[in-house]
Design an enzyme around this catalytic site. Structure first.
Site, PDB file in Angstrom:
ATOM      1  N   SER A 196       0.863  -1.305   0.006  1.00 30.23           N
ATOM      2  CA  SER A 196      -0.038   0.222   0.062  1.00 30.23           C
ATOM      3  C   SER A 196       1.009   1.394   0.091  1.00 30.23           C
ATOM      4  O   SER A 196       1.977   1.320  -0.879  1.00 30.23           O
ATOM      5  CB  SER A 196      -1.044  -0.247   1.141  1.00 30.23           C
ATOM      6  N   ASP A 226      -7.980  -5.573  -6.133  1.00 30.32           N
ATOM      7  CA  ASP A 226      -7.804  -4.524  -5.211  1.00 30.32           C
ATOM      8  C   ASP A 226      -8.079  -3.254  -5.840  1.00 30.32           C
ATOM      9  O   ASP A 226      -7.546  -3.052  -7.124  1.00 30.32           O
ATOM     10  CB  ASP A 226      -6.355  -4.592  -4.955  1.00 30.32           C
ATOM     11  N   HIS A 260      -5.931  -6.363  -1.803  1.00 26.71           N
ATOM     12  CA  HIS A 260      -4.907  -5.624  -1.046  1.00 26.71           C
ATOM     13  C   HIS A 260      -3.790  -6.501  -0.612  1.00 26.71           C
ATOM     14  O   HIS A 260      -3.840  -6.948   0.205  1.00 26.71           O
ATOM     15  CB  HIS A 260      -5.506  -4.556  -0.177  1.00 26.71           C
TER      16      HIS A 260
END
Lengths: 490, 490
Positions: free
Chosen positions: A176, A428, A453
């Site tokens: 991320s 994602d 994710h």
């Protein structure tokens, strides 16, 4: 073959803004950081802390702070091992430490020491203690550039103080925002890390590098794929809320139907409810893992499928539809069955990590997002930089600089860099701003179609789909190559 | 073959510190900036100025300033041309514009637009106007990182505002500190410049990357090679000054013998005299060009040879030796014959550029230097970081961070970068901290044995030695390759 019935979609006549007027940070970042403390293995060291300059880029203030980092060395081969360095993102580092099982799984194979570095202004790494968030002056050093400099100097410090580590090749790993940091770290400090694994890193979710609607259209597709008429039910729910919330009685009914801890009192509160629901759908898309997991919340395997079981009929009357929507979100917020009521401001309070990300979104990390209700299941909302900037100024007394990140990190023009793996999950929503095609033969894109994710960074699990196993194998292969190549240089 | 007579070297018994206790900045930077204004060709444009953030790396202050830059486009081919971008260093940009004839000479061949960007805090590019140097708070944004960010954003601005420039490949060019900036610019912003020509850029003159004595030993070698017993005469001069300056009468004699504008009044003043002499020898080494030139001062061809004609006999009695030393430095300070007296603080005043460099040397640009009187012709002086740091704190209220530049720009570990030419003159003392061997096939070292400080960047001259012609031809060849390669990407 089963042909799905067409779903009738009711477009909501009142196109009130979907997203609340407060700045929506990238939602992956809404981490509950008051989690049970990381189950630190006994071999996890806390080496003597090293003072870091609060300002690496100016000399007027010579202040330093303590950065927290975790080290695990049980699989490390002294003098001949490698270092896997987690470039911490917006949250408590013990939480990332506990949720990045991949590093623990591959440590032995790579003879690797693991280091998890906490990002400044998060967790316990607060440059000015409890004053760190007090005003824009104290927040001035919360930037990605400062964080990368921290990492560079930490690695130097670790190499100089742990015997046998001096020549160990270091690989940056992150997911991320942490993945963005890993990629940028390799770009800006290639002398410090031989390569980077940037998992679910939306480095292109800036300015006009990708369409602002991609993010929410991926969320929508996840719901479309997970149950018949599921996304249509959600699309219709906005109009239902708008209609019901127009009366005081309706607000009362909504508060009760959604088991809200704080009853709705105004149309404005209804907007908060809708934002909270949107956030829930987004979060579900991010954690739509193929097995039971506890990332943002404890959830069953393929949670969107479970949610969608409640959302099969978009044509229901408003109240019935919304009762189903409650059942659906209740999967997310109350899978354990322990919650007595649901709190629409839950993720927006109690969370220093969230505060920090709000600030970062208001300065560097300006990620344009929009919805249109056609290519996605959300109420239409254009990206309005001016409104955004005003909100930022009200909140923090700072102005966002939307073109800075592409200017400093290169935007799409990054082909002269090397040794970066960009992995993305097809499910994602952040993959929309990620690198999903190879750029060169050493800037590699790995797409995991069944992945949400940064699934690849999670610990190995019997429920893992083949695609993530292949992705991890490929990642290890590249990392070995980088390590091997760096050895020939010494 | 002529065998040189051995020179008797008198080592000076009083080993007083050679360098003054004020911080000696890299001497190339001692630029007289009140020069006749750059003879700007009529086609030199001053495009509408673009506001630059004073702080690219923090958001608390949103202040901007005007950066000056010069553009010459008479040889530029719109839509299909290139851009040569001078990364301005510590001084007025018009002066660099006038002293970088190479760019003007190759503009036509490369269809290039020329841009000369002024470095913040120098010339007219003062972020806080006449308050810019008032204290450490206002000086806080004088760093190489901020300057590089200025350059990146300026190039973006120019490309977006000059029609036909959007896809033009840009090459960074700079000399000395400007050369360091060019190299670092390519390293940190490879998406902005396709390559860099870093002339006489001592990117390794930091920490312990090179021995601290190399610089002054190269100066010494230049004098050794330029006249018999020349360096020995200079080495002996320090003892002579020490002995004579021990009495008031001696100080008087020295003031008169050196035609000083301000007579020496103390032993401390004699130390200033010695520092000024050292600086003169260093400057001569830097501008030891093969033809009559006017870089730091108007000078004859091969000025050290001219100087050394006065320094053939190191065994002379003190006063006779020093009278010769006066004749020698008079070549440097009074070649035109216009000076009525010599000013030992001349280069230390009147010069904002110098102030800025003092500050930079006290923060980021910490370049350890030392002498030993054995491998060089100077009084022995060790590098003492602690003393240096104290001086910096007294002067600026800042502390130097000697390891920062290697940490941020990679030190000797830069092999993962590409497309940088490091050119160095064999006579240039700064070559000791430069890259003089190829690192990879795209990190190229070019050595010009007969060259002093960035001779290759000067305009073509009938007196140019073959080696600089070859260097320039090779530089153009590489630049063409970079341009060509970048075209294939579009």
């Amino acid at each position: 073959m089963h042909v799905p019935l067409p779903c009738s979609v009711t477009s909501s006549p009142n196109q009130a803004p979907l997203l609340p007027s407060v700045i929506l940070p990238p939602l992956c970042m809404r981490l509950p950081i008051f989690l049970p403390a990381c189950s630190l293995p006994s071999h996890l060291l806390f080496p003597s802390p090293h003072p870091f300059f609060i300002d690496h880029f100016g000399f007027d203030q010579d202040l330093t702070f303590q950065q927290r980092y975790l080290v695990a060395d049980q699989h490390w081969r002294k003098n001949n091992g490698s270092i896997l360095f987690y470039t911490g993102n917006e949250g408590d580092i013990t939480w990332f430490c506990n949720n990045t099982g991949f590093m623990w799984d591959v440590a032995e194979e790579l003879n690797a020491m693991l280091i998890f570095a906490e990002h400044r202004y998060y967790g316990e790494s607060l440059p000015f203690g409890n004053k760190s968030y007090s005003d824009s002056k104290h927040l001035n050093y919360l930037t990605s550039e400062q964080a990368l400099a921290d990492f560079a100097i930490l690695i130097q410090h670790v190499k100089e103080t742990i015997p046998g580590a001096l020549n160990a090749p270091v690989i940056a790993i992150g997911g991320s925002y942490g993945g963005m940091l890993s990629a940028w770290f390799r770009m800006k400090y290639p002398h410090v890390v031989v390569g980077a694994l940037a998992a679910s890193a939306p480095i292109w979710q800036f300015e006009d590098l990708v369409p602002c609607g991609t993010f929410y259209s991926i969320v929508t597709n996840d719901f479309k794929k997970s149950g018949q008429c599921c996304s249509e039910s959600i699309l219709n729910s906005w109009g239902a809320i708008n209609r019901i919330s127009s009366t005081d009685e309706g607000l009362k009914w909504l508060s009760s139907a959604f088991h809200l801890c704080s009853p709705l009192k105004s149309k404005q509160d209804a907007a908060v409810l809708k934002a909270w629901l949107s956030e829930t759908w987004v979060n579900l898309a991010m954690v739509n893992y193929p097995y039971k997991a506890d990332f943002l919340q404890p959830l069953p395997a393929w949670p969107i499928q479970v949610v969608c079981k409640f959302l099969k009929n978009p044509k229901l009357p408003d109240k019935l539809l919304l009762q189903n929507v409650f059942q659906a979100v209740n999967v997310y917020y109350n899978y354990s069955g322990a919650a007595s009521c649901l709190n629409t401001s839950q993720s927006a309070t109690r969370n220093l990590g969230l505060m920090g990300w709000y600030y970062q979104a208001c300065t560097e990390m300006v990620m344009p997002m929009c919805t249109d209700g056609v290519n996605d299941m959300f109420e239409p909302r254009k990206w309005n930089f001016h409104v955004f900037s005003e909100e930022c100024f009200k909140l923090w007394k700072v102005r966002p600089r939307p073109s800075w990140i592409p200017s400093v990190y290169g935007g799409k023009n990054i082909s002269s860099h090397s040794n970066i793996i960009f992995s993305n999950g097809g499910l994602d929503p952040w993959s929309g701003g990620g690198v999903t095609r190879n750029i060169t033969d050493s800037l590699i894109a790995i797409v995991i179609p069944e992945g949400a994710h940064h699934l690849d960074l999670r610990a190995s699990n019997p429920g893992d789909p083949k695609s993530v196993l292949q992705a991890r194998a490929l990642e290890v292969q590249y990392m070995k190559q980088w390590i091997e190549k760096s050895r020939h240089k010494h």
